[in-house]
Write a protein that holds these residues in place. Structure first.
Motif, PDB file in Angstrom:
ATOM      1  N   ASN A   3       0.776  -1.244   0.000  1.00 39.03           N
ATOM      2  CA  ASN A   3       0.000   0.000   0.000  1.00 39.03           C
ATOM      3  C   ASN A   3       0.809   1.297   0.000  1.00 39.03           C
ATOM      4  O   ASN A   3       0.477   2.205  -0.741  1.00 39.03           O
ATOM      5  CB  ASN A   3      -1.005  -0.012   1.143  1.00 39.03           C
ATOM      6  CG  ASN A   3      -2.377  -0.448   0.648  1.00 39.03           C
ATOM      7  OD1 ASN A   3      -2.474  -1.131  -0.378  1.00 39.03           O
ATOM      8  ND2 ASN A   3      -3.422  -0.049   1.328  1.00 39.03           N
ATOM      9  N   PRO A   4       1.889   1.417   0.842  1.00 38.67           N
ATOM     10  CA  PRO A   4       2.642   2.684   0.774  1.00 38.67           C
ATOM     11  C   PRO A   4       3.184   2.950  -0.633  1.00 38.67           C
ATOM     12  O   PRO A   4       3.169   4.093  -1.108  1.00 38.67           O
ATOM     13  CB  PRO A   4       3.765   2.493   1.789  1.00 38.67           C
ATOM     14  CG  PRO A   4       3.658   1.108   2.310  1.00 38.67           C
ATOM     15  CD  PRO A   4       2.327   0.572   1.954  1.00 38.67           C
TER      16      PRO A   4
ATOM     17  N   LEU B  77       0.375   4.300  -2.805  1.00 39.08           N
ATOM     18  CA  LEU B  77       0.056   5.702  -2.534  1.00 39.08           C
ATOM     19  C   LEU B  77       1.078   6.617  -3.219  1.00 39.08           C
ATOM     20  O   LEU B  77       0.700   7.612  -3.851  1.00 39.08           O
ATOM     21  CB  LEU B  77       0.028   5.962  -1.018  1.00 39.08           C
ATOM     22  CG  LEU B  77      -0.275   7.408  -0.595  1.00 39.08           C
ATOM     23  CD1 LEU B  77      -1.604   7.883  -1.178  1.00 39.08           C
ATOM     24  CD2 LEU B  77      -0.303   7.568   0.924  1.00 39.08           C
TER      25      LEU B  77
ATOM     26  N   HIS C 298      -0.384  11.903   0.447  1.00 38.40           N
ATOM     27  CA  HIS C 298       1.022  11.508   0.408  1.00 38.40           C
ATOM     28  C   HIS C 298       1.876  12.518   1.183  1.00 38.40           C
ATOM     29  O   HIS C 298       2.729  12.149   1.994  1.00 38.40           O
ATOM     30  CB  HIS C 298       1.475  11.426  -1.061  1.00 38.40           C
ATOM     31  CG  HIS C 298       2.954  11.291  -1.236  1.00 38.40           C
ATOM     32  ND1 HIS C 298       3.663  10.192  -0.812  1.00 38.40           N
ATOM     33  CD2 HIS C 298       3.874  12.133  -1.804  1.00 38.40           C
ATOM     34  CE1 HIS C 298       4.944  10.367  -1.097  1.00 38.40           C
ATOM     35  NE2 HIS C 298       5.105  11.537  -1.711  1.00 38.40           N
TER      36      HIS C 298
ATOM     37  N   ALA D   6       1.339  12.294   4.929  1.00 37.91           N
ATOM     38  CA  ALA D   6       1.976  11.095   5.461  1.00 37.91           C
ATOM     39  C   ALA D   6       3.480  11.318   5.621  1.00 37.91           C
ATOM     40  O   ALA D   6       4.086  10.898   6.610  1.00 37.91           O
ATOM     41  CB  ALA D   6       1.699   9.909   4.538  1.00 37.91           C
TER      42      ALA D   6
ATOM     43  N   TYR E 220      -0.520   6.073   7.095  1.00 41.48           N
ATOM     44  CA  TYR E 220       0.476   5.956   6.013  1.00 41.48           C
ATOM     45  C   TYR E 220       1.817   6.549   6.443  1.00 41.48           C
ATOM     46  O   TYR E 220       2.871   6.059   6.053  1.00 41.48           O
ATOM     47  CB  TYR E 220      -0.060   6.568   4.716  1.00 41.48           C
ATOM     48  CG  TYR E 220      -1.053   5.623   4.071  1.00 41.48           C
ATOM     49  CD1 TYR E 220      -0.614   4.472   3.404  1.00 41.48           C
ATOM     50  CD2 TYR E 220      -2.422   5.833   4.172  1.00 41.48           C
ATOM     51  CE1 TYR E 220      -1.508   3.572   2.858  1.00 41.48           C
ATOM     52  CE2 TYR E 220      -3.336   4.935   3.623  1.00 41.48           C
ATOM     53  CZ  TYR E 220      -2.881   3.804   2.971  1.00 41.48           C
ATOM     54  OH  TYR E 220      -3.745   2.899   2.439  1.00 41.48           O
TER      55      TYR E 220
ATOM     56  N   TYR F 200       5.353   4.774   6.067  1.00 40.17           N
ATOM     57  CA  TYR F 200       6.488   5.433   5.396  1.00 40.17           C
ATOM     58  C   TYR F 200       7.735   5.362   6.270  1.00 40.17           C
ATOM     59  O   TYR F 200       8.845   5.253   5.779  1.00 40.17           O
ATOM     60  CB  TYR F 200       6.160   6.902   5.108  1.00 40.17           C
ATOM     61  CG  TYR F 200       5.305   7.140   3.857  1.00 40.17           C
ATOM     62  CD1 TYR F 200       4.763   6.064   3.142  1.00 40.17           C
ATOM     63  CD2 TYR F 200       5.042   8.439   3.389  1.00 40.17           C
ATOM     64  CE1 TYR F 200       3.989   6.278   2.019  1.00 40.17           C
ATOM     65  CE2 TYR F 200       4.273   8.665   2.253  1.00 40.17           C
ATOM     66  CZ  TYR F 200       3.737   7.578   1.565  1.00 40.17           C
ATOM     67  OH  TYR F 200       2.965   7.780   0.453  1.00 40.17           O
TER      68      TYR F 200
ATOM     69  N   CYS G 265      -9.131   2.961   5.577  1.00 38.46           N
ATOM     70  CA  CYS G 265      -7.718   3.315   5.417  1.00 38.46           C
ATOM     71  C   CYS G 265      -7.006   2.639   4.244  1.00 38.46           C
ATOM     72  O   CYS G 265      -6.016   3.153   3.755  1.00 38.46           O
ATOM     73  CB  CYS G 265      -6.946   3.003   6.689  1.00 38.46           C
ATOM     74  SG  CYS G 265      -7.538   3.962   8.087  1.00 38.46           S
TER      75      CYS G 265
ATOM     76  N   VAL H  89      -6.938   3.685  -1.263  1.00 36.72           N
ATOM     77  CA  VAL H  89      -5.566   3.879  -1.743  1.00 36.72           C
ATOM     78  C   VAL H  89      -5.213   2.775  -2.738  1.00 36.72           C
ATOM     79  O   VAL H  89      -4.609   3.019  -3.781  1.00 36.72           O
ATOM     80  CB  VAL H  89      -4.589   3.899  -0.542  1.00 36.72           C
ATOM     81  CG1 VAL H  89      -3.143   3.837  -1.020  1.00 36.72           C
ATOM     82  CG2 VAL H  89      -4.835   5.156   0.292  1.00 36.72           C
TER      83      VAL H  89
END
Length: 1517
Positions: free
Chosen positions: A933-934, A937, A969, A972, A1006, A1010, A1153, A1157
């Motif tokens: 997922n990160p 994004l 982004h 985050a 997020y 990260y 959440c 994304v």
């Protein structure tokens, strides 16, 4: 005979005087007793001289009631009143002896909230009470309650209350002591006069063989020690999850505080239940109730068959009139001055004497007026044969008599009824039904009565509920016209035309009209005249109701036949001054106690014992038997001492050895002249009884009623019975009438009556008579406790048998201890004397039971109220454990069949193994790499920076916040830098995110990814309810080993506040960072996990059993979950979905959440909390944004149905249109709530919601999304299961609407990549299709394990990796902990295969194992909620094998005790379980988690630790 009245004049006049005082209430009850004692003193001691054969030693009980029927509680002999066996002293002795046999049994006393205590008293002087809770949300709940069960002084003075309140230290905000006397007035009887009066009375009592019973044993067992349990402080917030103040999970079994009042009571209850009262009946049948087995030892009748009994022939009298009207004409014209009727007023003074001349002329005037002066549209209103209602008060016999004969002269049919006082009179609706079916259009009444009737606004008398429209005609002199000289009423010979209709109320409460013909009326008068030896011109006194039954037959009809003079004594005078009734003949049912007690008192005043003539009668057969006056040369009176146990089997056994349970009856004389009487079996074919068998008395005679008006079927059954001999031959060609009297023919051809059909209760095949049970209850310290002896006994049908219910009115000054003690003693007395258990004993406040016309209790109405939960008792004791002996056999578990033979068995039976899977995802093109997922994004922020991902709405429905790909982004990134720079965190550290639902939560999630940290989302504490919500936050932070908390400034302040310090130790919080103003910095590089199996986040949730469980989600599982949901719901960047869920755990968290994304669609976020202020927020948003896919929780759905159910029209005007919705999915971890989803669909159908749109999802801790309906595939199916089979872990499908059926809806479609199998919980072998077992799941998005369940990791290792014991032993499965089954349906899914539906039945941890069967709490709760409109919510749990039912009462506290019986009934009836404890609490007490699921274990802990502040706790015995 007349001398009786004379000899009592002196006693009477002074008695009048004091009775008058009593009625004016200036003399206390005690004073009244003393005065009366003095007054009767000269007569009582002389009793010793009575002929011993006639006398039973007569004691005056030490209670407030002095025994002669002179006591004001005495009932007159009315055919529907009770027999006077009640105060039989034999009976009192027997009851006391029976009670003495019982050793003291400790029974738990029910506990009550103070406010419920107060309402039980009629004239309660409520002590200063500080227990009212303040209503504002944040206040502490009513917390203190000192439970002191020590026996108090008889009347605590008011100062005592003030002292209590002052002493009730600061911990106890409400010093609501459960004192014995809620409304006790202080009595200081110190004055000398009362003391001396007391000594006089004491001497008097000493002379009359006093039998002073010692104080009764303390049944409660609480008096030895006083239990003081201070309740810990529990704060509560309505509408929020209330978790009790346990900072750790309370292991209930050991963790119960020792001083908990509840647990000590439950222990008492268990001790009581451990000692079975008697061996239970052999348990018969397994599941279906066929028949009860006969007890082999029961007595059988052995005598020969009875022969029908003839009365003596009717004498031939030369000048006997051809009809009753002919005698009226004769006396009216030849003896006009002769007195016919003297009416007394309420003071006992003669008001008016009607002569025969007046009766004749006034009835003529009325008949002329009725026929000629009443017309509608020039048509006469009435024609001969029409029915007319007679509505006359009990104190006006003169007007009634004129109206009755006026109707007969006009050839109209009078229907005498009671005066309806209010629209709600007991039974009044049924009377209306009778009038309607008789076609009555006119009611005759008096002027005074008409003025007193309730009026409508037009001034006319209101139409009573259920009544036809009536014209009211007043019969007073000025309204009737004088007939012309040449008009004469027709005087015809007596024919078979209907003369009058007498009403009667059946056991069920319906009212029937019994028609009596002219000839039967005449024949009855003839028979009574002969039987009673009436002569012309004699005087009789009548205290009975002159409108019906014996009062009418003797005092209105036979009297006119013989030109007798009737002294009519109004019943109200009877009540005030009982000595005013000494009536010549009539004592309703021959029972020895009343006659003999009566004789004992008045023999000294010249009353001859032989003049008392009991008789038996019924509305249908009229007089059946009557004891002849002595000069007729009849045999002496008979007396039988019968075994109560024999009678219960319908057999007559003269009792010798067992003196306790006997019934002593006196004969009711000989059969009526000209009648033929026999006794027949009560049920089935009317066979003649044997000589020693009790049956229903039947009578064939020319003087009985002819029919029930308008009811030919019932008429045939009752008025046209043909009794047959054992060979089946009819005994006579004449039809017989059933009298509804139970009895037998004794020696000397005397008739004995032992009861009435109306009072018959058949329990487990044995017959009991309601009157006998009342007598026993009254003999337990009778008048001390029961208000005016008012007790109702009836039976209700529960679980295929009758159950006895006793309802008594308690004296206003009765204390809690008194009432409980009385109740326990009554149960024991009835048990020993009748050998039958009482199912329910209820006490109601004085004067609250519905009254019958003459002031007795209206039984059928009382029963109706009991069953509807409208009785409002102030005390209840249920004893289902004693009475219910017909439960199905407990299930015996068979030695388990091995898993291999299961598989073979299924193959042989042609059943497939129950397994199913979602769409296969291994072939999909994006499978070569797991998208993390990160990364997604970051990629979206570059590829489509301005694409909107999130839109957050506030309570007003306006957009509060939005986030595009690039905005999310950047936010985050800032969070990640703050974690690394300010928090100095390393990769792999755990971070708790404590945020309200919103975009900040998503951004910080997020941000953690990260920075390589592991986020844990936590619901923030509620500022007004820190004490219950903050400990949970603290617990999750500690258990998840978070090294840092990210939150907002406001919440940060809250976590460190003084209020927080009161709830938790705030010094031990880890580092807290607020993310409100972060510097704009770019992150040098985003953390890349070395393998997809690395931990991505922790998901914490409190299970319904109260366990806090965190599961570990890897990056691979997260990605697989998003992909499955994307495929199932067809989510693309162009789509919009609306989410109204909490974002903290499970599927709710994933949808908030993760999914947007991953798939790029826009999510419209609606925080469920905002719906509390604006319930239409979510649906308006769905309509405004034309959303096709939406998710919600059950709590949201409930808020919408409750809050918007009546507002759909208003929403339509605001253009809310839901036709755009294709799927609305309820996110749940439970069995689908089918009633809620159906009512939601039904309510919002008007706004265009498709009936096919609503479906549910299913997930659990091991896999948050197993099923989800999605946008394609067949609609969810519903099946109906047999609940009884389900308890045995079998799935048996039945038709919709069949008994015991349970609807189950499929929980959505199985997600892509998910495989499901059903396994046996014990052998872990696979099960066949449609077998109930545990749902196991295998899927790439299973969680990888519990993070911690409080050091129980080893216990739960197999939850995530387990294998089948047989068959496919390679696949690794996760156990969901839910029971369910798979079933192949006829539908096809998208791939063209037949569709397999998964049905979830319920959580395995929640199930209750009772009687060897498995119950799901929700099923019992559903039944309970249905049982009464005031039950808002219900939760059940077990404690030491007792079933505890907690119900929330939405209504006045007076209804609390109504619920106890209804809850017990419905659980017995539908689930074959006996409820051990019923707890009634306020709305909002049952704790509910964020998903809207009940936290039953929290509730159990709270209950056992005394933290619920219940309104009432009933311990079923």
């Amino acid at each position: 005979y007349e001398t009786v009245v004379g000899c009592l004049r002196d006693v009477q006049s002074s008695a009048h005087q004091q009775a008058g005082e009593l009625s004016l209430c200036d003399i206390t009850q005690k004073g009244y007793e003393k005065k009366r004692g003095k007054l009767l003193a000269p007569y009582i001691p002389q009793i010793q001289g009575v002929d011993p054969s006639l006398q039973i030693e007569h004691r005056i009980q030490t209670s407030s009631q002095v025994a002669p029927p002179g006591s004001k509680q005495n009932k007159p002999r009315v055919a529907n009143s009770r027999d006077e066996r009640f105060r039989s002293d034999l009976h009192t002795e027997a009851v006391q002896a029976a009670l003495a046999k019982y050793t003291e049994r400790k029974m738990p006393m029910p506990s009550k909230r103070r406010s419920v205590l107060v309402q039980s008293s009629v004239e309660a002087c409520t002590p200063p009470d500080t227990s009212s809770a303040s209503e504002d949300e944040g206040s502490l709940r009513r917390q203190g309650r000192i439970a002191s069960s020590s026996p108090y002084q008889a009347h605590p003075s008011v100062e005592h209350w003030f002292n209590r309140v002052i002493q009730g230290s600061s911990t106890s905000s409400s010093a609501s002591s459960t004192s014995s006397h809620p409304g006790g007035r202080p009595h200081h009887a110190t004055n000398a006069t009362s003391a001396s009066a007391a000594t006089v009375l004491a001497d008097l009592m000493a002379q009359t063989q006093l039998d002073n019973h010692s104080a009764p044993p303390d049944v409660t067992g609480l008096s030895e020690r006083s239990v003081h349990a201070e309740r810990p402080q529990v704060a509560s917030m309505r509408g929020l999850p209330r978790r009790y103040t346990h900072t750790s999970v309370m292991e209930t079994a050991d963790g119960v505080p020792v001083n908990s009042r509840v647990s000590s009571k439950i222990q008492q209850l268990l001790n009581t239940l451990k000692r079975p009262k008697r061996p239970p009946l052999r348990e018969f049948f397994v599941d279906d109730f066929e028949e009860l087995l006969d007890d082999p030892n029961q007595p059988k009748p052995e005598g020969g068959e009875m022969r029908p009994l003839n009365g003596e022939p009717l004498g031939v009298v030369t000048n006997w009139p051809p009809s009753l009207l002919a005698s009226l004409q004769r006396w009216g014209t030849t003896q006009p001055k002769s007195p016919c009727l003297t009416a007394l007023d309420n003071a006992g003074k003669p008001v008016y004497t009607l002569t025969y001349g007046k009766l004749w002329t006034r009835s003529q005037k009325l008949s002329y007026t009725l026929l000629n002066k009443l017309s509608t549209r020039n048509e006469p209103l009435l024609r001969p044969g029409d029915r007319v209602a007679l509505v006359f008060p009990n104190n006006d016999p003169v007007m009634f008599m004129v109206a009755f004969y006026g109707c007969l002269l006009a050839e109209l049919v009078p229907v005498p009824i009671e005066v309806p006082l209010t629209r709600k009179d007991a039974g009044s609706q049924q009377v209306g039904f009778l009038l309607g079916s008789c076609g009555v259009t006119l009611a005759l009444t008096t002027d005074a009565c008409q003025k007193g009737l309730p009026k409508a606004q037009t001034g006319e008398v209101v139409t009573f509920k259920g009544w036809p429209r009536l014209l009211w005609f007043v019969t007073d002199g000025k309204h009737v016209a004088k007939p012309p000289r040449d008009w004469h009423p027709p005087i015809r010979d007596a024919s078979n035309e209907i003369a009058y209709i007498e009403y009667k109320t059946s056991k069920e409460g319906s009212t029937m009209g019994i028609t009596v013909s002219h000839s039967a009326m005449l024949a009855h008068c003839h028979a009574l005249t002969q039987a009673c030896g009436y002569t012309e011109g004699e005087i009789i006194t009548n205290v009975l109701d002159f409108k019906r039954d014996a009062g009418l037959w003797h005092g209105v009809l036979t009297s006119v036949m013989n030109r007798m003079h009737v002294i009519s004594i109004p019943y109200s005078l009877m009540k005030v001054n009982p000595l005013s009734w000494i009536q010549k003949v009539h004592t309703y049912k021959g029972s020895i106690s009343s006659c003999d007690a009566f004789l004992n008192v008045f023999q000294a005043r010249g009353l001859r014992p032989e003049v008392i003539c009991p008789c038996a009668s019924s509305s249908e057969a009229m007089t059946v038997a009557i004891r002849r006056p002595p000069e007729m040369g009849v045999p002496p009176p008979g007396k039988a001492v019968l075994s109560m146990s024999g009678l219960s089997y319908g057999v007559i056994r003269v009792d010798t050895e067992e003196k306790l349970s006997v019934l002593t009856v006196q004969d009711v004389g000989q059969v009526m002249p000209g009648a033929l009487v026999c006794v027949i079996r009560v049920e089935g074919t009317p066979y003649l009884c044997r000589m020693d068998e009790v049956g229903e008395i039947c009578m064939s005679s020319s003087s009985t009623g002819i029919s029930y008006f308008g009811l030919p079927g019932m008429t045939k059954n009752v008025f046209e019975t043909i009794p047959v001999t054992s060979s089946g031959a009819p005994i006579s060609d004449r039809p017989f009438t059933r009298t509804s009297l139970l009895g037998f023919i004794g020696p000397d051809n005397l008739v004995f009556v032992v009861g009435k059909m109306d009072g018959l209760m058949v329990v487990s095949g044995r017959r009991h008579n309601a009157d006998d049970v009342v007598a026993t209850a009254l003999a337990v310290e009778p008048m001390k406790f029961v208000y005016r002896g008012r007790i109702a006994v009836f039976s209700v049908s529960v679980l295929h048998d009758e159950r006895i219910v006793v309802v008594a009115e308690q004296r206003p000054d009765g204390s809690e201890e008194d009432s409980f003690q009385w109740m326990s003693r009554v149960l024991q007395a009835i048990d020993s004397i009748h050998q039958v258990g009482v199912y329910c004993l209820a006490l109601v406040p004085a004067n609250t039971l519905p009254k019958a016309p003459l002031g007795g209790i209206h039984i059928s109405e009382t029963k109706q109220r009991f069953l509807e939960g409208a009785l409002h008792p102030c005390n209840v004791l249920m004893c289902p454990h004693t009475c219910v002996t017909n439960l199905p056999k407990p299930r015996q578990k068979q030695p388990e069949v091995g898993p291999a033979s299961m598989i073979v068995g299924n193959l042989v039976a042609g059943k497939r193994i129950a397994q199913a899977c979602g769409r296969d995802v291994s072939q999909l093109e994006d499978n070569d790499q797991v998208k993390i997922n990160p990364d997604v994004l970051q990629w979206r922020a570059q590829a489509t920076p301005d694409h909107p991902l999130f839109l957050l709405l506030n309570a007003k429905g306006t957009v509060a916040n939005t986030a595009s790909c690039v905005q999310l982004h950047k936010r985050a990134e800032r969070v990640a830098i703050a974690l690394m720079e300010r928090g100095r965190l390393n990769a792999g550290d755990h971070v708790a995110l404590v945020y309200p639902p919103g975009i900040d939560l998503i951004a910080t999630f997020y941000g953690c990814l990260y920075a390589g940290c592991v986020p844990v989302t936590v619901r923030p504490p509620h500022p007004q309810n820190l004490t219950t919500t903050l400990p949970t936050v603290k617990m999750i932070v500690e258990v998840s080993k978070s090294v840092c908390i990210l939150t907002t400034q406001a919440i940060m302040k809250l976590l460190k506040s003084k209020e927080a310090a009161a709830a938790v130790d705030i010094k031990t919080w880890p580092l807290i960072l607020d993310t409100d103003d972060l510097p704009r910095k770019r992150i040098p590089q985003i953390y890349k996990p070395p393998t997809p199996e690395m931990l991505a986040y922790l998901d914490f949730s409190v299970s319904t059993t109260g366990i806090l469980a965190g599961v570990k989600m890897s990056h691979a599982a997260t990605s697989a979950l998003c992909r499955s949901i994307k495929l199932q719901c067809e989510l693309y960047p162009s789509r919009q979905i609306a989410i109204c869920l909490d974002p903290y755990c499970g599927l709710g968290f994933a949808l908030w959440c993760l999914c947007s994304v991953y798939s790029g669609h826009q999510s419209i976020l609606v925080p469920p909390l905002e719906l509390e202020t604006n319930p239409s927020l979510w649906l308006s948003a769905v309509s405004q944004y034309k959303v096709r896919v939406t998710f919600c929780s059950y709590s949201v759905m409930e808020m919408c149905t409750k809050g918007l159910g009546s507002q759909t029209e208003a929403l339509r005007l605001r253009n809310v249109n839901l036709s755009c919705v294709r799927t609305c999915m309820v996110v749940a971890e439970e069995r689908p709530r089918i009633t809620l989803t159906q009512s939601f669909s039904k309510i919002f159908k008007d706004l265009g919601l498709s009936s096919r749109a609503v479906s549910t999802t299913f997930g659990c801790r091991v896999n948050v999304a197993i099923c989800l309906q999605g946008t394609h595939g067949p609609d969810p199916t519903t099946v109906y299961l047999d609940m009884r089979a389900l308890r045995h872990d079998r799935v048996r499908l039945v038709e919709r609407g069949s008994p015991h059926s349970l609807p189950l809806m499929e929980s959505g479609k199985i997600l892509p990549g998910v495989k499901v199998i059903i396994a046996n919980t014990e052998t872990k072998g696979p099960l066949g299709d449609s077998h109930l077992g545990e749902i196991w799941v295998s899927s790439p998005h299973n969680a990888t394990g519990y993070y911690t369940v409080y050091g129980e990791e080893a216990l739960h290792a197999d939850h995530f990796s387990t294998r089948l014991s047989f068959g496919d032993t390679q696949t690794v499965w996760a156990r969901t902990g839910y029971l369910g089954f798979l079933r192949r349906t006829e539908l096809t899914d998208a791939s063209g295969e037949r569709h397999d539906a998964l049905y979830v039945v319920g959580s395995l941890d929640e199930t209750l194992e009772l009687r060897g069967m498995r119950y799901h709490p929700i099923d019992i709760e559903t039944s309970v909620i249905r049982s009464h409109k005031s039950i808002a919510e219900c939760a059940v749990f077990t404690w030491t094998n007792l079933l505890v039912v907690v119900v929330e009462l939405e209504g006045s506290e007076q209804e609390a005790l109504d619920l106890v019986a209804l809850v017990t009934n419905v659980v017995l009836e539908e689930h074959y379980l006996i409820v051990g404890v019923v707890v009634v609490v306020d709305p909002g007490v049952i704790p509910i988690n964020s998903r809207g699921e009940k936290q039953r274990m929290h509730l159990r802990d709270g209950f056992l630790a005394d933290q619920l502040d219940p309104i009432y706790v009933a311990y079923n015995m």
